[in-house]
Design a protein around this motif. Structure first.
Motif, PDB file in Angstrom:
ATOM      1  N   MET A   1      80.243  62.375  19.714  1.00  0.00           N
ATOM      2  CA  MET A   1      79.168  62.246  20.709  1.00  0.00           C
ATOM      3  C   MET A   1      79.335  63.278  21.817  1.00  0.00           C
ATOM      4  N   GLY A   2      80.569  63.420  22.324  1.00  0.00           N
ATOM      5  CA  GLY A   2      80.815  64.376  23.389  1.00  0.00           C
ATOM      6  C   GLY A   2      80.556  65.809  22.958  1.00  0.00           C
ATOM      7  N   ILE A   3      80.967  66.149  21.740  1.00  0.00           N
ATOM      8  CA  ILE A   3      80.696  67.495  21.219  1.00  0.00           C
ATOM      9  C   ILE A   3      79.199  67.708  21.060  1.00  0.00           C
ATOM     10  N   GLY A   4      78.493  66.674  20.624  1.00  0.00           N
ATOM     11  CA  GLY A   4      77.040  66.776  20.513  1.00  0.00           C
ATOM     12  C   GLY A   4      76.384  67.098  21.839  1.00  0.00           C
ATOM     13  N   ARG A   5      76.847  66.466  22.895  1.00  0.00           N
ATOM     14  CA  ARG A   5      76.282  66.741  24.218  1.00  0.00           C
ATOM     15  C   ARG A   5      76.688  68.126  24.718  1.00  0.00           C
TER      16      ARG A   5
ATOM     17  N   LYS B   1      70.413  74.215  25.365  1.00  0.00           N
ATOM     18  CA  LYS B   1      69.457  74.221  26.471  1.00  0.00           C
ATOM     19  C   LYS B   1      69.452  75.574  27.159  1.00  0.00           C
ATOM     20  N   GLN B   2      70.619  76.202  27.266  1.00  0.00           N
ATOM     21  CA  GLN B   2      70.699  77.538  27.852  1.00  0.00           C
ATOM     22  C   GLN B   2      69.936  78.554  27.012  1.00  0.00           C
ATOM     23  N   ASN B   3      69.867  78.274  25.679  1.00  0.00           N
ATOM     24  CA  ASN B   3      69.145  79.175  24.779  1.00  0.00           C
ATOM     25  C   ASN B   3      67.690  78.767  24.585  1.00  0.00           C
ATOM     26  N   GLY B   4      67.263  77.716  25.302  1.00  0.00           N
ATOM     27  CA  GLY B   4      65.851  77.332  25.273  1.00  0.00           C
ATOM     28  C   GLY B   4      65.462  76.404  24.160  1.00  0.00           C
ATOM     29  N   ASP B   5      66.429  75.861  23.411  1.00  0.00           N
ATOM     30  CA  ASP B   5      66.110  74.937  22.332  1.00  0.00           C
ATOM     31  C   ASP B   5      67.160  73.854  22.289  1.00  0.00           C
ATOM     32  N   ASN B   6      66.768  72.641  22.633  1.00  0.00           N
ATOM     33  CA  ASN B   6      67.727  71.540  22.708  1.00  0.00           C
ATOM     34  C   ASN B   6      67.227  70.357  21.889  1.00  0.00           C
ATOM     35  N   GLN B   7      67.733  70.235  20.637  1.00  0.00           N
ATOM     36  CA  GLN B   7      67.289  69.152  19.764  1.00  0.00           C
ATOM     37  C   GLN B   7      67.690  67.789  20.278  1.00  0.00           C
ATOM     38  N   TYR B   8      68.764  67.723  21.081  1.00  0.00           N
ATOM     39  CA  TYR B   8      69.269  66.426  21.525  1.00  0.00           C
ATOM     40  C   TYR B   8      68.423  65.815  22.633  1.00  0.00           C
ATOM     41  N   ASP B   9      67.580  66.618  23.269  1.00  0.00           N
ATOM     42  CA  ASP B   9      66.739  66.082  24.328  1.00  0.00           C
ATOM     43  C   ASP B   9      65.324  65.794  23.833  1.00  0.00           C
ATOM     44  N   ARG B  10      65.105  65.916  22.526  1.00  0.00           N
ATOM     45  CA  ARG B  10      63.753  65.655  22.014  1.00  0.00           C
ATOM     46  C   ARG B  10      63.492  64.166  21.909  1.00  0.00           C
TER      47      ARG B  10
ATOM     48  N   MET C   1      74.334  63.075  14.993  1.00  0.00           N
ATOM     49  CA  MET C   1      75.757  63.138  14.690  1.00  0.00           C
ATOM     50  C   MET C   1      76.119  64.288  13.749  1.00  0.00           C
ATOM     51  N   SER C   2      75.234  64.653  12.834  1.00  0.00           N
ATOM     52  CA  SER C   2      75.589  65.625  11.800  1.00  0.00           C
ATOM     53  C   SER C   2      75.964  67.000  12.375  1.00  0.00           C
ATOM     54  N   PRO C   3      75.148  67.619  13.249  1.00  0.00           N
ATOM     55  CA  PRO C   3      75.549  68.935  13.771  1.00  0.00           C
ATOM     56  C   PRO C   3      76.868  68.878  14.534  1.00  0.00           C
ATOM     57  N   ALA C   4      77.075  67.798  15.288  1.00  0.00           N
ATOM     58  CA  ALA C   4      78.305  67.673  16.067  1.00  0.00           C
ATOM     59  C   ALA C   4      79.520  67.449  15.165  1.00  0.00           C
ATOM     60  N   MET C   5      79.333  66.718  14.060  1.00  0.00           N
ATOM     61  CA  MET C   5      80.445  66.491  13.145  1.00  0.00           C
ATOM     62  C   MET C   5      80.808  67.780  12.417  1.00  0.00           C
TER      63      MET C   5
ATOM     64  N   PRO D   1      82.509  60.550  26.807  1.00  0.00           N
ATOM     65  CA  PRO D   1      81.691  59.720  25.920  1.00  0.00           C
ATOM     66  C   PRO D   1      82.282  58.314  25.826  1.00  0.00           C
ATOM     67  N   ILE D   2      81.415  57.335  25.687  1.00  0.00           N
ATOM     68  CA  ILE D   2      81.849  55.943  25.568  1.00  0.00           C
ATOM     69  C   ILE D   2      81.389  55.393  24.226  1.00  0.00           C
ATOM     70  N   ASP D   3      82.346  54.925  23.426  1.00  0.00           N
ATOM     71  CA  ASP D   3      81.994  54.241  22.184  1.00  0.00           C
ATOM     72  C   ASP D   3      82.527  52.820  22.256  1.00  0.00           C
ATOM     73  N   LEU D   4      81.622  51.881  22.300  1.00  0.00           N
ATOM     74  CA  LEU D   4      81.971  50.471  22.416  1.00  0.00           C
ATOM     75  C   LEU D   4      81.619  49.787  21.098  1.00  0.00           C
ATOM     76  N   ALA D   5      82.643  49.498  20.277  1.00  0.00           N
ATOM     77  CA  ALA D   5      82.387  48.902  18.972  1.00  0.00           C
ATOM     78  C   ALA D   5      81.833  47.494  19.124  1.00  0.00           C
ATOM     79  N   SER D   6      82.513  46.665  19.896  1.00  0.00           N
ATOM     80  CA  SER D   6      82.055  45.317  20.221  1.00  0.00           C
ATOM     81  C   SER D   6      82.907  44.824  21.373  1.00  0.00           C
ATOM     82  N   ARG D   7      82.550  43.684  21.937  1.00  0.00           N
ATOM     83  CA  ARG D   7      83.301  43.164  23.087  1.00  0.00           C
ATOM     84  C   ARG D   7      84.680  42.638  22.694  1.00  0.00           C
ATOM     85  N   ILE D   8      84.931  42.487  21.381  1.00  0.00           N
ATOM     86  CA  ILE D   8      86.218  41.941  20.951  1.00  0.00           C
ATOM     87  C   ILE D   8      87.038  42.965  20.172  1.00  0.00           C
ATOM     88  N   ASP D   9      86.647  44.230  20.243  1.00  0.00           N
ATOM     89  CA  ASP D   9      87.331  45.253  19.462  1.00  0.00           C
ATOM     90  C   ASP D   9      87.656  46.449  20.349  1.00  0.00           C
ATOM     91  N   ILE D  10      87.990  47.580  19.729  1.00  0.00           N
ATOM     92  CA  ILE D  10      88.436  48.757  20.487  1.00  0.00           C
ATOM     93  C   ILE D  10      87.263  49.464  21.148  1.00  0.00           C
TER      94      ILE D  10
END
Length: 206
Positions: free
Chosen positions: A186-190, A197-206, A126-130, A10-19
């Motif tokens: 984000m990575g856990i969410g994916r 998806k293996q179980n036939g229900d993928n909320q993240y692809d809706r 984010m909520s289910p993954a958190m 996963p890539i989290d880019l806060a801004s071009r001048i930060d972490i």
């Protein structure tokens, strides 16, 4: 030891001048339970790190836990090259990113042949993954490399809970960075999306 295991970057880019955070999140099933192992990698522009108020960044750079890129903006080319090296060495199910800021970097990696998946940092995503991250920590299913930047970011996370009991990572002050934690969520969410998806229900692809 991790070559051949399922990997999401996963890539989290806060801004071009930060972490910027680009952790490697490995997923494996042990005794029927999903375990997550994260190897962290953080980038910051050199000029940001040299600001007087950022002495903690300078210490982490010296110790090798934080990578300083030349100049006053994040060097996307350096990040792209290192992520591409990860892909060559480990393979990856996908690279996931929040399109709000990381589109340019994602497009560059896609041109390199990476499987790029968009993950918007909404409460619904984010909520289910958190919740899963919290459960994994409590049950000993979450493992990390001991990077002190990540430990600091975890200590900065405030779990904002709304009226529907959805949670979302927040920070109390602007200087309290949480980018590495957001990337892991984000990575856990994916990862959860692949399982659903293996179980036939993928909320993240809706």
């Amino acid at each position: 030891d991790y070559i051949g295991k399922d990997l999401i970057i996963p890539i989290d880019l806060a801004s071009r001048i930060d972490i910027t955070a680009t952790p490697k999140l490995f997923i494996e099933t042990i005794n029927g339970k999903t375990h997550y192992t994260v190897f962290n990698r953080f980038y910051i522009p050199e000029e940001t790190a040299l600001m007087p108020e950022n002495a903690h960044y300078q210490k982490w750079i010296h110790e090798g836990y934080l990578i300083a890129t030349d100049g006053n903006e994040i060097d996307f080319n350096e990040i792209q090259n290192e992520v591409k090296n990860d892909l060559d060495q480990y393979g990856a199910k996908e690279i996931t990113y929040d399109p709000w800021r990381a589109t340019q970097l994602a497009q560059g990696l896609q041109a390199e042949g990476a499987n790029i998946i968009e993950f918007r940092n909404t409460v619904a995503n984010m909520s289910p993954a958190m919740y899963e991250l919290e459960a994994a920590i409590n049950s000993g299913r979450f493992h990390h490399d001991g990077n002190p930047v990540f430990t600091w970011m975890m200590s900065n996370v405030i779990a904002h809970i709304d009226a529907k009991d959805d949670i979302y990572p927040r920070k109390q002050k602007r200087q309290n960075k949480i980018d590495g934690v957001v990337a892991v969520i984000m990575g856990i969410g994916r990862s959860m999306a692949h399982e659903e998806k293996q179980n036939g229900d993928n909320q993240y692809d809706r």
